[in-house]
Design an enzyme around this catalytic site. Sequence first.
Site, mmCIF file in Angstrom:
data_model
loop_
_atom_site.group_PDB
_atom_site.id
_atom_site.type_symbol
_atom_site.label_atom_id
_atom_site.label_comp_id
_atom_site.label_asym_id
_atom_site.label_seq_id
_atom_site.Cartn_x
_atom_site.Cartn_y
_atom_site.Cartn_z
ATOM 1 N N GLU A 38 -8.133 4.118 6.619
ATOM 2 C CA GLU A 38 -9.322 4.583 7.321
ATOM 3 C C GLU A 38 -9.471 6.054 6.955
ATOM 4 O OE1 GLU A 38 -9.205 4.280 11.602
ATOM 5 O OE2 GLU A 38 -11.164 5.258 11.771
ATOM 6 N N ARG A 264 6.730 -0.210 9.686
ATOM 7 C CA ARG A 264 6.218 1.066 9.185
ATOM 8 C C ARG A 264 7.356 2.049 8.974
ATOM 9 N NH1 ARG A 264 2.231 4.153 11.510
ATOM 10 N NH2 ARG A 264 0.946 2.309 11.707
ATOM 11 N N LYS A 274 -1.796 10.071 12.051
ATOM 12 C CA LYS A 274 -2.866 10.966 11.610
ATOM 13 C C LYS A 274 -3.435 11.753 12.785
ATOM 14 C CE LYS A 274 -4.764 7.626 9.217
ATOM 15 N NZ LYS A 274 -5.753 6.799 8.522
HETATM 16 P P1 ATP Z 1 -1.794 6.379 11.438
HETATM 17 O O1 ATP Z 1 -1.166 5.674 12.589
HETATM 18 O O2 ATP Z 1 -0.927 7.379 10.786
HETATM 19 O O3 ATP Z 1 -3.160 6.893 11.729
HETATM 20 P P2 ATP Z 1 -2.948 4.088 10.327
HETATM 21 O O4 ATP Z 1 -2.174 2.823 10.204
HETATM 22 O O5 ATP Z 1 -3.939 4.183 11.409
HETATM 23 O O6 ATP Z 1 -1.923 5.268 10.325
HETATM 24 P P3 ATP Z 1 -4.621 3.574 8.117
HETATM 25 O O7 ATP Z 1 -5.496 4.500 7.378
HETATM 26 O O8 ATP Z 1 -5.257 2.519 8.940
HETATM 27 O O9 ATP Z 1 -3.667 4.459 8.991
HETATM 28 O O10 ATP Z 1 -3.518 2.948 7.161
HETATM 29 C C1 ATP Z 1 -3.737 2.434 5.874
HETATM 30 C C2 ATP Z 1 -2.582 1.550 5.527
HETATM 31 O O11 ATP Z 1 -1.364 2.284 5.537
HETATM 32 C C3 ATP Z 1 -2.429 0.427 6.522
HETATM 33 O O12 ATP Z 1 -2.262 -0.779 5.815
HETATM 34 C C4 ATP Z 1 -1.217 0.788 7.313
HETATM 35 O O13 ATP Z 1 -0.547 -0.347 7.746
HETATM 36 C C5 ATP Z 1 -0.400 1.611 6.310
HETATM 37 N N1 ATP Z 1 0.456 2.575 7.002
HETATM 38 C C6 ATP Z 1 0.077 3.532 7.857
HETATM 39 N N2 ATP Z 1 1.149 4.210 8.345
HETATM 40 C C7 ATP Z 1 2.232 3.653 7.773
HETATM 41 C C8 ATP Z 1 3.646 3.897 7.865
HETATM 42 N N3 ATP Z 1 4.140 4.862 8.664
HETATM 43 N N4 ATP Z 1 4.471 3.135 7.121
HETATM 44 C C9 ATP Z 1 3.983 2.175 6.324
HETATM 45 N N5 ATP Z 1 2.683 1.895 6.189
HETATM 46 C C10 ATP Z 1 1.797 2.610 6.902
HETATM 47 MG MG MG Z 2 -5.606 3.131 11.767
#
Ligand code: ATP
Ligand code: MG
Length: 567
Positions: A38, A264, A274
């Site tokens: 995102e 994760r 983020k």
């Molecule tokens: P955050 O919680 O940091 O905002 P998010 O999952 O909301 O992370 P996205 O932009 O939706 O962020 O993530 C893009 C991809 O990266 C998704 O498929 C998510 O599962 C993966 N991802 C995000 N954080 C991690 C992590 N700490 N370890 C492994 N994969 C991750």
């Molecule tokens: Mg997200």
Amino acid sequence: MTMNEPLTQPLNFIKRIINDDRAVNKNDGRVVTRFPPEPNGYLHIGHAKSICLNFGLAVEYGGRCHLRFDDTNPSKEETEYIDSIMADVRWLGFDWGTHLYYASDYFEQLYDFAVRLIQAGKAYVCSLSAEEIRASRGTLTEPGQESPYRNRPLAENLDLFARMRAGEFPDGAHVLRAKIDMASGNLNMRDPVSYRIMHTAHHRTGDAWCIYPMYDFAHCLSDSIEGITHSICTLEFEDHRPLYDWILGELAVACHPQQIEFARLNLTYTVMSKRKLLQLVNNGHVRGWDDPRMPTISGLRRRGYTPEAIRDFCERIGVAKKDSMVDMALLEHCLREDLNRRAPRAMAVLRPLKMVIENYPADLVEEMEAVNNPENPAAGTRNVPFSRVLYIEQDDFMEEPPKKFYRLAPGREVRLRYGYLVTCVGVVRDEETGEVREVRCTYDPATRGGTTPDGRKVKATIHWVSAPHALEAEVRLYDALFSVENPGAAKDVDFQELLNPDSLTMLTGCRLEPALAEAVPGSFYQFERLGYFCVDAGDSRPGQPVFNRTVTLRDTWAKLQQKGPQE
Ligand code: ATP
Ligand code: MG
């Protein structure tokens, strides 16, 4: 096991699933994955794990990996984030080819899917407020209550949904909900919201839309539209899988991607969400998303991390089904291994103390030959100027040395690396404070290059820089951003209270080997005895580099491994 051998990973569970799928020719044996960020912030090292996994599988199985921006929430998303995400994925060494997509490109298709759900009697327009919807959702132990709008006639649903799109209603007046089961044990299945009204311009579709699909609705359908075979995501989406399967099943789409969840990445001494990283930026706790202390890809890059080291790290941590915390020391260990092989050596004095060699001719300058990289003979040698006045590190000299201090002290002889053996014959003090301002030495001309033809031993070798030739520069030292191991888990205290006050030390007046004036932004060096350093890509000017210490030479991870297996 020594740490220099690559760890051979057993086949991870995701590869086993893919192998099984290919064995029965599912999806005609194809592997199509995607990385779906995102665009509401910069990527972090956790994302790197997902990127390496998804792009890595595509490479390994001769498939492809899409980069798709999940841009369904216009209020938090920005073009700046999109640009940075693309740059970071490329920098990590991956390529989506022509497969760059945006969920917003599917808005029309997604709208049509929603209409089809309404037509099938599987979705309805609900006019409860967000608060009322939340209150009627029930709990883990109690079923939810059905909305009074749940059995709205089909024609009324279609009419209202069309008028929602046409902009007839204010934000929050209505939502579209999937009609599933308010008594489901899975809260995600209790008539989840699929569309909401939001009179907000979108960074790509402008004012074309005032209703936007919810993430859960858009995500599974975007995967399906793109023909994704294996939709790999983190564990928190496990409970959403039944909803995705329901949506895809009700719509009987041609492609029904298989979702696979993995744990994760969590790293010690930092935070990885983020939202929290944005707080650090907005509240001025760091100097931006690419502050070298940040766990963002851009921060790590600026700090001096290499894509090779990050990919190696992601390979070593592997993928699992169970959440865990990875030691920051492992990430640093991977970096040291890479830089040790590749970083040219240089001499730099961070906290200078003047040394005058009394018996060295005042007008003489010798060029001393120094090895560029002992790990790589092909890197050759360079010349370093040596003269009567040098700088050494303040803590390489002690007037009254304790027992185990073997470096320079009054009356003692040490080796100047690639230089000569020198003996301390006195000090010059500041008249007012009494502090040592200068050490006075004599040198032995028979020890050129730091050799000892007579075989005599000295216990210490220290580094130095010739004073008249030195480049004066700023060097920034970094330590962990947080002072506790798991700041994200802190209860009753804002994680921002747990920042390490000493995470940044700015040193000015450091004295560096003159050739470093030409060092280009982003390039890396090992400053002998001090660690790995890189030229800061933001604040350096031509001829005036600013250096970041990437990592020290002390490998705590290798030490831990010698002590015994880690959890
Ligand atoms: P955050 O919680 O940091 O905002 P998010 O999952 O909301 O992370 P996205 O932009 O939706 O962020 O993530 C893009 C991809 O990266 C998704 O498929 C998510 O599962 C993966 N991802 C995000 N954080 C991690 C992590 N700490 N370890 C492994 N994969 C991750
Ligand atoms: Mg997200």
